[in-house]
Design a protein around this motif. Structure first.
Motif, PDB file in Angstrom:
ATOM      1  N   LEU A 163       0.844  -1.183   0.000  1.00 37.47           N
ATOM      2  CA  LEU A 163       0.000   0.000   0.000  1.00 37.47           C
ATOM      3  C   LEU A 163       0.884   1.239   0.000  1.00 37.47           C
ATOM      4  O   LEU A 163       1.724   1.416   0.877  1.00 37.47           O
ATOM      5  N   PRO A 164       0.706   2.107  -0.989  1.00 38.49           N
ATOM      6  CA  PRO A 164       1.592   3.269  -1.113  1.00 38.49           C
ATOM      7  C   PRO A 164       1.188   4.370  -0.143  1.00 38.49           C
ATOM      8  O   PRO A 164       0.346   4.196   0.732  1.00 38.49           O
ATOM      9  N   LEU A 165       1.801   5.530  -0.339  1.00 41.31           N
ATOM     10  CA  LEU A 165       1.408   6.706   0.411  1.00 41.31           C
ATOM     11  C   LEU A 165      -0.072   6.982   0.164  1.00 41.31           C
ATOM     12  O   LEU A 165      -0.543   6.994  -0.966  1.00 41.31           O
ATOM     13  N   LEU A 171     -12.009  12.554   1.551  1.00 42.47           N
ATOM     14  CA  LEU A 171     -12.768  11.339   1.841  1.00 42.47           C
ATOM     15  C   LEU A 171     -13.470  11.454   3.196  1.00 42.47           C
ATOM     16  O   LEU A 171     -12.838  11.675   4.226  1.00 42.47           O
ATOM     17  N   LYS A 172     -14.802  11.250   3.176  1.00 42.72           N
ATOM     18  CA  LYS A 172     -15.584  11.307   4.407  1.00 42.72           C
ATOM     19  C   LYS A 172     -16.211   9.977   4.777  1.00 42.72           C
ATOM     20  O   LYS A 172     -16.617   9.779   5.927  1.00 42.72           O
ATOM     21  N   SER A 173     -16.321   9.053   3.811  1.00 40.71           N
ATOM     22  CA  SER A 173     -16.980   7.774   4.075  1.00 40.71           C
ATOM     23  C   SER A 173     -16.137   6.629   3.528  1.00 40.71           C
ATOM     24  O   SER A 173     -15.780   6.623   2.352  1.00 40.71           O
ATOM     25  N   LEU A 174     -15.835   5.637   4.399  1.00 43.89           N
ATOM     26  CA  LEU A 174     -15.039   4.478   4.019  1.00 43.89           C
ATOM     27  C   LEU A 174     -15.742   3.216   4.485  1.00 43.89           C
ATOM     28  O   LEU A 174     -16.097   3.076   5.645  1.00 43.89           O
ATOM     29  N   ASP A 175     -15.947   2.277   3.538  1.00 49.66           N
ATOM     30  CA  ASP A 175     -16.601   0.999   3.817  1.00 49.66           C
ATOM     31  C   ASP A 175     -15.690  -0.083   3.267  1.00 49.66           C
ATOM     32  O   ASP A 175     -15.449  -0.154   2.059  1.00 49.66           O
ATOM     33  N   ILE A 176     -15.175  -0.955   4.154  1.00 48.32           N
ATOM     34  CA  ILE A 176     -14.185  -1.935   3.712  1.00 48.32           C
ATOM     35  C   ILE A 176     -14.369  -3.259   4.439  1.00 48.32           C
ATOM     36  O   ILE A 176     -14.742  -3.285   5.620  1.00 48.32           O
ATOM     37  N   SER A 177     -14.128  -4.356   3.735  1.00 44.89           N
ATOM     38  CA  SER A 177     -14.186  -5.700   4.317  1.00 44.89           C
ATOM     39  C   SER A 177     -12.775  -6.196   4.565  1.00 44.89           C
ATOM     40  O   SER A 177     -11.901  -6.084   3.697  1.00 44.89           O
ATOM     41  N   VAL A 178     -12.544  -6.740   5.757  1.00 43.24           N
ATOM     42  CA  VAL A 178     -11.213  -7.186   6.182  1.00 43.24           C
ATOM     43  C   VAL A 178     -11.184  -8.705   6.185  1.00 43.24           C
ATOM     44  O   VAL A 178     -11.926  -9.346   6.926  1.00 43.24           O
ATOM     45  N   TYR A 179     -10.295  -9.294   5.346  1.00 38.80           N
ATOM     46  CA  TYR A 179     -10.282 -10.745   5.180  1.00 38.80           C
ATOM     47  C   TYR A 179      -9.095 -11.433   5.848  1.00 38.80           C
ATOM     48  O   TYR A 179      -9.162 -12.629   6.117  1.00 38.80           O
ATOM     49  N   THR A 180      -8.006 -10.744   6.097  1.00 34.47           N
ATOM     50  CA  THR A 180      -6.849 -11.358   6.742  1.00 34.47           C
ATOM     51  C   THR A 180      -6.218 -10.375   7.716  1.00 34.47           C
ATOM     52  O   THR A 180      -6.493  -9.171   7.674  1.00 34.47           O
ATOM     53  N   ASP A 181      -5.342 -10.890   8.562  1.00 34.17           N
ATOM     54  CA  ASP A 181      -4.620 -10.035   9.500  1.00 34.17           C
ATOM     55  C   ASP A 181      -3.839  -8.940   8.792  1.00 34.17           C
ATOM     56  O   ASP A 181      -3.655  -7.836   9.320  1.00 34.17           O
ATOM     57  N   HIS A 182      -3.372  -9.249   7.584  1.00 33.98           N
ATOM     58  CA  HIS A 182      -2.554  -8.283   6.856  1.00 33.98           C
ATOM     59  C   HIS A 182      -3.341  -7.013   6.519  1.00 33.98           C
ATOM     60  O   HIS A 182      -2.762  -5.946   6.337  1.00 33.98           O
ATOM     61  N   TYR A 183      -4.644  -7.145   6.430  1.00 32.86           N
ATOM     62  CA  TYR A 183      -5.460  -5.980   6.123  1.00 32.86           C
ATOM     63  C   TYR A 183      -5.378  -4.920   7.219  1.00 32.86           C
ATOM     64  O   TYR A 183      -5.554  -3.736   6.954  1.00 32.86           O
ATOM     65  N   ILE A 184      -5.131  -5.366   8.466  1.00 32.04           N
ATOM     66  CA  ILE A 184      -5.216  -4.435   9.594  1.00 32.04           C
ATOM     67  C   ILE A 184      -4.207  -3.298   9.450  1.00 32.04           C
ATOM     68  O   ILE A 184      -4.555  -2.117   9.566  1.00 32.04           O
ATOM     69  N   TYR A 188      -4.995   0.729   8.843  1.00 34.33           N
ATOM     70  CA  TYR A 188      -4.528   1.871   9.622  1.00 34.33           C
ATOM     71  C   TYR A 188      -3.916   2.933   8.720  1.00 34.33           C
ATOM     72  O   TYR A 188      -4.132   4.137   8.902  1.00 34.33           O
ATOM     73  N   LYS A 189      -3.139   2.477   7.755  1.00 38.88           N
ATOM     74  CA  LYS A 189      -2.493   3.414   6.839  1.00 38.88           C
ATOM     75  C   LYS A 189      -3.525   4.164   6.014  1.00 38.88           C
ATOM     76  O   LYS A 189      -3.406   5.369   5.777  1.00 38.88           O
ATOM     77  N   LEU A 190      -4.557   3.433   5.599  1.00 42.20           N
ATOM     78  CA  LEU A 190      -5.616   4.052   4.815  1.00 42.20           C
ATOM     79  C   LEU A 190      -6.378   5.078   5.646  1.00 42.20           C
ATOM     80  O   LEU A 190      -6.645   6.200   5.194  1.00 42.20           O
ATOM     81  N   ILE A 191      -6.735   4.710   6.869  1.00 42.81           N
ATOM     82  CA  ILE A 191      -7.486   5.622   7.742  1.00 42.81           C
ATOM     83  C   ILE A 191      -6.666   6.866   8.064  1.00 42.81           C
ATOM     84  O   ILE A 191      -7.183   7.994   8.056  1.00 42.81           O
ATOM     85  N   ASN A 192      -5.394   6.676   8.344  1.00 42.82           N
ATOM     86  CA  ASN A 192      -4.536   7.812   8.689  1.00 42.82           C
ATOM     87  C   ASN A 192      -4.373   8.795   7.537  1.00 42.82           C
ATOM     88  O   ASN A 192      -4.001   9.950   7.752  1.00 42.82           O
ATOM     89  N   GLY A 193      -4.644   8.317   6.311  1.00 47.29           N
ATOM     90  CA  GLY A 193      -4.544   9.199   5.154  1.00 47.29           C
ATOM     91  C   GLY A 193      -5.841   9.898   4.811  1.00 47.29           C
ATOM     92  O   GLY A 193      -5.945  10.501   3.733  1.00 47.29           O
ATOM     93  N   CYS A 194      -6.810   9.824   5.709  1.00 54.15           N
ATOM     94  CA  CYS A 194      -8.136  10.439   5.471  1.00 54.15           C
ATOM     95  C   CYS A 194      -8.423  11.447   6.580  1.00 54.15           C
ATOM     96  O   CYS A 194      -9.108  11.106   7.559  1.00 54.15           O
TER      97      CYS A 194
END
Length: 442
Positions: A163-165, A171-184, A188-194
């Motif tokens: 996952l890049p920078l 972005l105000k709304s994020l909906d995501i499905s988490v399938y493995t531990d690696h997603y966590i 975090y990186k995605l949320i911190n960039g919003c």
């Protein structure tokens, strides 16, 4: 008839000799709105209506690609490439990709997403759970994106490890499905960039083997967490979201919730499919952390609480659905001294035993009761009798009979309702059934 079919019919009727000039005079923004409300495949087909409509579809602001509407991969590829190349809209309101077939489209789909970003897309809805996909880097720095919905299954390895920078300033709304531990970590990186994130929906599809921290999101106002599958591991979820107003937790109860700051919380929905016996305490611990809410919805409680519920001093609205024990309903009422509005969707299967005491809210504050029942049994009538004779300030009670019955049953039920004593002189009883719908029983 759905809206898309109606739109096509409207256009065909309008193309008659009488109305052709009127249709040609439609402003571009109205034509674009009509076409954008259709699936993209249908919008393109309007190009055959007339010469003046040949290119109007190119101004659509919604693009929708769904492989269920294509029987051949190559046709989908050609259609998608062509649409993305000729689309002339100055911006896209919505770009939607829903692919369920195992077709090899990863490079094409990545290019389409990149093109949508270049068209200043505002909402992305990407559901490609059967597709191995490499996401374009441009998606993670899109300056116009306000809403992002992602469901990749376990196929997007690049999303997990590379996952890049991330910087999504709008972005105000994020909906995501988490399938493995690696997603966590990627999450975090995605949320911190919003920096303006207000709505977050997480669907935990895996057995997460470490603690989950949902914290340091100062702008978050709405949070939805669901665990569709049962896990043997009990995790901790830390909630430090001081501006959160709405919280929804559902699926399977698999976590201990630690509430660090929920000072702005107003409304909560707790909707677990089932709660196994050894995890009843987790629900009580969760409710302890939510005691400041004003509105609460709880669903699927098949047991009596063996430990005291917290007091909800600010609770005004309470909705309970599929409670098997009448006594568990009263346990909630005893914990809500300021309750004004109660909604019950019954699934009572246990015998009613009238308690010796009356919850304080029924004596001083409860003004509205709405009860939805499947079929009236003796225990239901006894429960209604208790509520009516002890709710001293009740103004309205509405009873909806959901299952069909004959007129004799409804007549018997209404006749017996009339006989029930009422503590409140100004209380009106409304019954909604098949034959006595919208009747007021005095």
């Amino acid at each position: 008839m759905n809206f898309c079919v109606c739109s096509v019919c409207f256009l065909r009727i309008a193309m008659s000799s009488k109305n052709v000039d009127r249709l040609s005079m439609l402003p571009e923004e109205i034509a674009s709105h009509i076409l954008s409300s259709m699936p993209t495949k249908d919008a393109v087909q309007t190009s055959i209506l007339s010469k003046s409509w040949r290119y109007k579809w190119r101004l659509v602001t919604n693009l929708d690609f769904d492989d269920d509407t294509f029987h051949d991969k190559n046709i989908l590829i050609k259609f998608g490439d062509w649409v993305m190349n000729v689309c002339k809209a100055s911006h896209l309101h919505l770009f939607r990709l829903h692919f369920s077939k195992r077709w090899n489209l990863k490079s094409r789909v990545s290019n389409w997403i990149d093109k949508a970003v270049r068209l200043n897309v505002r909402e992305l809805d990407i559901d490609v759970t059967s597709l191995s996909l490499k996401l374009p880097l441009s998606m993670f720095t899109c300056k116009t994106l306000t809403k992002l919905k992602l469901d990749f299954g376990d196929y997007v390895r690049s999303f997990l490890t590379d996952l890049p920078l991330v910087y999504l300033p709008c972005l105000k709304s994020l909906d995501i499905s988490v399938y493995t531990d690696h997603y966590i970590n990627a999450l975090y990186k995605l949320i911190n960039g919003c920096p303006l994130l207000e709505n977050l929906s997480l669907h935990i599809m895996c057995k997460v083997n470490k603690e989950n921290y949902i914290s340091n999101i100062p702008t978050l106002k709405r949070l939805k967490l669901t665990w569709p599958h049962h896990t043997s591991v009990i995790n901790k979820v830390f909630l430090n979201v001081p501006d959160l107003e709405y919280l929804c937790i559902g699926g399977m109860l698999c976590s201990v919730f630690v509430m660090e700051d929920l000072s702005s919380l107003v409304e909560v929905s707790v909707s677990f499919r089932e709660i196994i016996f050894d995890r009843h305490r987790l629900l009580v611990e969760l409710l302890n952390g939510l005691s400041g809410v004003k509105s609460l919805f709880v669903q699927n409680v098949s047991f009596l609480f063996t430990s005291p519920l917290p007091i909800f001093p600010n609770m005004k609205h309470l909705k309970l659905k599929n409670f098997q024990h009448p006594r568990s309903i009263l346990q909630f009422l005893e914990s809500c001294p300021e309750l004004k509005h109660l909604y019950i969707e019954e699934k009572l299967i246990h015998t009613w035993v009238e308690p010796k005491s009356v919850p304080a809210c029924m004596l001083t504050n409860l003004t509205t009761i709405k009860i939805s029942i499947c079929k009236v049994w003796k225990r239901d009538m006894l429960f209604l009798k208790y509520m009516l004779k002890n709710s001293a300030v009740l103004k309205n009670i509405t009873i909806t009979w959901r299952e069909s019955c004959n007129v004799e049953e409804e007549t018997w039920f209404c006749a017996n309702l009339r006989k029930l004593p009422k503590a409140s002189r100004c209380c009106e009883i409304h019954f909604h059934g098949k034959y006595w719908s919208h009747s007021t029983i005095s």
